[in-house]
Design an enzyme around this catalytic site. Structure first.
Site, PDB file in Angstrom:
ATOM      1  N   CYS A 112       0.818  -1.230   0.000  1.00  0.00           N
ATOM      2  CA  CYS A 112       0.000   0.000   0.000  1.00  0.00           C
ATOM      3  C   CYS A 112       0.843   1.267   0.000  1.00  0.00           C
ATOM      4  O   CYS A 112       0.322   2.353  -0.276  1.00  0.00           O
ATOM      5  CB  CYS A 112      -0.937   0.006   1.201  1.00  0.00           C
ATOM      6  SG  CYS A 112      -1.918  -1.480   1.302  1.00  0.00           S
ATOM      7  N   HIS A 253      -3.889   6.675   2.689  1.00  0.00           N
ATOM      8  CA  HIS A 253      -4.189   5.341   2.178  1.00  0.00           C
ATOM      9  C   HIS A 253      -5.542   4.916   2.759  1.00  0.00           C
ATOM     10  O   HIS A 253      -5.837   5.178   3.925  1.00  0.00           O
ATOM     11  CB  HIS A 253      -3.102   4.353   2.591  1.00  0.00           C
ATOM     12  CG  HIS A 253      -3.492   2.937   2.294  1.00  0.00           C
ATOM     13  ND1 HIS A 253      -3.901   2.544   1.043  1.00  0.00           N
ATOM     14  CD2 HIS A 253      -3.598   1.846   3.075  1.00  0.00           C
ATOM     15  CE1 HIS A 253      -4.216   1.270   1.077  1.00  0.00           C
ATOM     16  NE2 HIS A 253      -4.047   0.825   2.300  1.00  0.00           N
ATOM     17  N   ASN A 283     -10.349  -0.996  -0.510  1.00  0.00           N
ATOM     18  CA  ASN A 283      -8.894  -0.850  -0.343  1.00  0.00           C
ATOM     19  C   ASN A 283      -8.213  -1.258  -1.656  1.00  0.00           C
ATOM     20  O   ASN A 283      -8.250  -2.426  -2.033  1.00  0.00           O
ATOM     21  CB  ASN A 283      -8.431  -1.739   0.820  1.00  0.00           C
ATOM     22  CG  ASN A 283      -6.931  -1.635   1.073  1.00  0.00           C
ATOM     23  OD1 ASN A 283      -6.198  -1.052   0.287  1.00  0.00           O
ATOM     24  ND2 ASN A 283      -6.488  -2.205   2.182  1.00  0.00           N
TER      25      ASN A 283
HETATM   26  O1  UT7 Z   1      -4.102  -1.927   3.409  1.00  0.00           O
HETATM   27  C1  UT7 Z   1      -3.334  -2.004   4.568  1.00  0.00           C
HETATM   28  C2  UT7 Z   1      -3.520  -3.223   5.329  1.00  0.00           C
HETATM   29  N1  UT7 Z   1      -4.852  -3.559   5.727  1.00  0.00           N
HETATM   30  C3  UT7 Z   1      -5.477  -2.951   6.738  1.00  0.00           C
HETATM   31  O2  UT7 Z   1      -5.054  -1.939   7.218  1.00  0.00           O
HETATM   32  C4  UT7 Z   1      -6.700  -3.601   7.302  1.00  0.00           C
HETATM   33  C5  UT7 Z   1      -6.639  -3.572   8.801  1.00  0.00           C
HETATM   34  N2  UT7 Z   1      -7.721  -4.295   9.482  1.00  0.00           N
HETATM   35  C6  UT7 Z   1      -9.009  -3.933   9.422  1.00  0.00           C
HETATM   36  O3  UT7 Z   1      -9.386  -3.024   8.721  1.00  0.00           O
HETATM   37  C7  UT7 Z   1      -9.977  -4.653  10.337  1.00  0.00           C
HETATM   38  O4  UT7 Z   1      -9.261  -5.383  11.289  1.00  0.00           O
HETATM   39  C8  UT7 Z   1     -10.967  -5.590   9.585  1.00  0.00           C
HETATM   40  C9  UT7 Z   1     -11.953  -4.765   8.761  1.00  0.00           C
HETATM   41  C10 UT7 Z   1     -10.194  -6.520   8.686  1.00  0.00           C
HETATM   42  C11 UT7 Z   1     -11.770  -6.407  10.581  1.00  0.00           C
HETATM   43  O5  UT7 Z   1     -12.450  -5.542  11.487  1.00  0.00           O
HETATM   44  P1  UT7 Z   1     -12.383  -5.842  13.060  1.00  0.00           P
HETATM   45  O6  UT7 Z   1     -13.211  -4.836  13.701  1.00  0.00           O
HETATM   46  O7  UT7 Z   1     -10.927  -5.915  13.419  1.00  0.00           O
HETATM   47  O8  UT7 Z   1     -13.095  -7.229  13.142  1.00  0.00           O
HETATM   48  P2  UT7 Z   1     -12.541  -8.614  13.712  1.00  0.00           P
HETATM   49  O9  UT7 Z   1     -11.518  -9.163  12.768  1.00  0.00           O
HETATM   50  O10 UT7 Z   1     -12.154  -8.425  15.138  1.00  0.00           O
HETATM   51  O11 UT7 Z   1     -13.838  -9.496  13.645  1.00  0.00           O
HETATM   52  C12 UT7 Z   1     -14.986  -9.190  14.418  1.00  0.00           C
HETATM   53  C13 UT7 Z   1     -16.074 -10.181  14.075  1.00  0.00           C
HETATM   54  C14 UT7 Z   1     -15.599 -11.632  14.033  1.00  0.00           C
HETATM   55  O12 UT7 Z   1     -16.644 -12.442  14.537  1.00  0.00           O
HETATM   56  P3  UT7 Z   1     -16.585 -13.032  16.043  1.00  0.00           P
HETATM   57  O13 UT7 Z   1     -15.320 -13.843  16.077  1.00  0.00           O
HETATM   58  O14 UT7 Z   1     -16.527 -11.836  16.926  1.00  0.00           O
HETATM   59  O15 UT7 Z   1     -17.827 -13.827  16.136  1.00  0.00           O
HETATM   60  C15 UT7 Z   1     -15.424 -11.898  12.579  1.00  0.00           C
HETATM   61  O16 UT7 Z   1     -15.571 -13.259  12.245  1.00  0.00           O
HETATM   62  O17 UT7 Z   1     -16.568  -9.908  12.761  1.00  0.00           O
HETATM   63  C16 UT7 Z   1     -16.546 -11.095  11.985  1.00  0.00           C
HETATM   64  N3  UT7 Z   1     -16.328 -10.761  10.600  1.00  0.00           N
HETATM   65  C17 UT7 Z   1     -17.342 -10.519   9.741  1.00  0.00           C
HETATM   66  N4  UT7 Z   1     -18.664 -10.513   9.896  1.00  0.00           N
HETATM   67  C18 UT7 Z   1     -19.418 -10.216   8.820  1.00  0.00           C
HETATM   68  C19 UT7 Z   1     -15.152 -10.609   9.936  1.00  0.00           C
HETATM   69  N5  UT7 Z   1     -15.381 -10.283   8.657  1.00  0.00           N
HETATM   70  C20 UT7 Z   1     -16.718 -10.219   8.512  1.00  0.00           C
HETATM   71  C21 UT7 Z   1     -17.562  -9.914   7.431  1.00  0.00           C
HETATM   72  N6  UT7 Z   1     -18.900  -9.915   7.631  1.00  0.00           N
HETATM   73  N7  UT7 Z   1     -17.089  -9.609   6.204  1.00  0.00           N
END
Ligand code: UT7
Length: 326
Positions: A112, A253, A283
């Site tokens: 990125c 970004h 992204n």
């Molecule tokens: O480009 C540079 C590099 N990339 C980034 O900077 C991305 C950085 N990370 C993020 O933006 C976030 O961490 C994410 C958007 C990827 C995830 O958001 P989060 O708030 O950190 O969610 P999480 O991974 O802690 O997941 C929370 C819950 C989980 O369920 P449980 O375990 O709490 O039951 C996930 O399984 O949300 C669930 N989940 C989803 N639910 C519905 C994860 N993805 C999805 C989805 N739809 N697409």
């Protein structure tokens, strides 16, 4: 004297994939994606179109905007994590399509941060007299390396390209004014495409296990991203004696609107002066900053003389920030 962006252009594949479309593919919802990321839709490449085609379209628009012909380009740098082929570079595939001379062209692997790394290199080439006009491009075909069964990653990314013609600044308070860049490979495993390189060549099992797709520890990446972007943004502001209030437009970004908001809060910037395209493109890794700049110009949000701050964070980890006069 720093180098300035003389012209900017972007290429957006026509096919749109909305959050609603994704609901039919994985167990997700429009509400979850919007509230957790800020993304509403993303563009994806049609079959038969390559990353180098996006490079070509964006670069042609940037040259037209800058009033520079292909013969006048001295170097082309393509920031990408999704090259047409591991070798030769995407830049080499695009070179004949663009009609460039037999100049040096190469890919830059900084995920990125590819566009900001490229702008920094172009600035050095121009300042030392080794080049006058450098094409700096961020281009991604991320839809080709996503696991469409993994809701943790497939909802986040999109395809597209943004290109800039970078040339000599017109005075000391023009073009690139301050920069900061860095990397920390000790946490590289947190965001990677494990297979397809020489460490894990393609086999039936790497394909069956979907090792040729994006693997990300989202939560950990999130925390590193906020810290690195805020630190880099603070560094460039303090280097130059400017404050956050002086910034006319923050063009970060675009990975997650929550990362951007946290960076804005911690760096003392404002969301009113932050330009977002995350909702429409998702992204787009190296392409996200130049695509946003192109849209900001065409919407009249960015004018000659404005002070712009950009900051990025990506796989590696890599990060960069730049303060530049548009
Ligand atoms: O480009 C540079 C590099 N990339 C980034 O900077 C991305 C950085 N990370 C993020 O933006 C976030 O961490 C994410 C958007 C990827 C995830 O958001 P989060 O708030 O950190 O969610 P999480 O991974 O802690 O997941 C929370 C819950 C989980 O369920 P449980 O375990 O709490 O039951 C996930 O399984 O949300 C669930 N989940 C989803 N639910 C519905 C994860 N993805 C999805 C989805 N739809 N697409």
């Amino acid at each position: 004297m720093g180098a300035r962006i003389m012209g900017i252009g972007s290429a957006v594949p026509p096919k749109v994939l909305t959050n609603k479309d994704l609901e039919a593919i994985v167990d997700t919802s429009d509400e979850w994606i919007r509230s957790r990321t800020g993304i509403a839709q993303r563009h994806v490449l049609e079959d038969g179109v390559d990353c180098s085609d996006l490079v070509t379209e964006a670069a042609q628009k940037a040259m037209a905007a800058a009033g520079v012909t292909p013969e006048e380009i001295d170097v082309m740098i393509v920031g990408t994590a999704t090259p047409d082929t591991v070798f030769p570079s995407t830049a080499c595939w695009a070179q004949p399509k663009l009609g460039l001379r037999r100049i040096p062209v190469f890919d830059l692997s900084a995920a990125c941060s590819g566009f900001l790394y490229g702008y920094q290199l172009a600035d050095s080439l121009i300042e030392t007299g080794k080049a006058k006009h450098v094409l700096v491009i961020g281009a991604e075909a991320l839809s080709r390396v996503l696991n469409w069964q993994d809701r943790n990653t497939c909802v986040l990314f999109g395809d597209g390209a943004g290109a800039a013609v970078v040339g000599p600044a017109e005075g000391d308070d023009d073009g690139l004014l301050a920069h900061s860049w860095g990397a920390d490979g000790s946490v590289a495993r947190l965001l990677q495409q494990p297979a397809g390189g020489t460490r894990m060549p393609a086999t039936e099992s790497t394909v069956a296990d979907r090792m040729h797709t994006v693997h990300m520890a989202g939560n950990e990446v999130f925390k590193h991203a906020v810290k690195a972007m805020q630190r880099a943004a603070g560094e460039v502001l303090s280097q130059n004696g400017h404050t956050a209030d002086d910034v006319d437009l923050f063009v970060p970004h675009q990975a997650n609107v929550r990362i951007i908001k946290a960076t804005v809060d911690r760096a003392g910037l404002s969301m009113d002066k932050t330009y977002l395209v995350l909702d429409r493109y998702g992204n787009v890794s190296a392409a996200s900053i130049p695509m946003a700049l192109a849209d900001a110009v065409s919407e009249g949000r960015l004018k000659r003389g404005d002070l712009v701050l950009s900051a990025s964070f990506g796989a590696g980890f890599t990060w960069a920030a730049m303060l530049y006069r548009w």
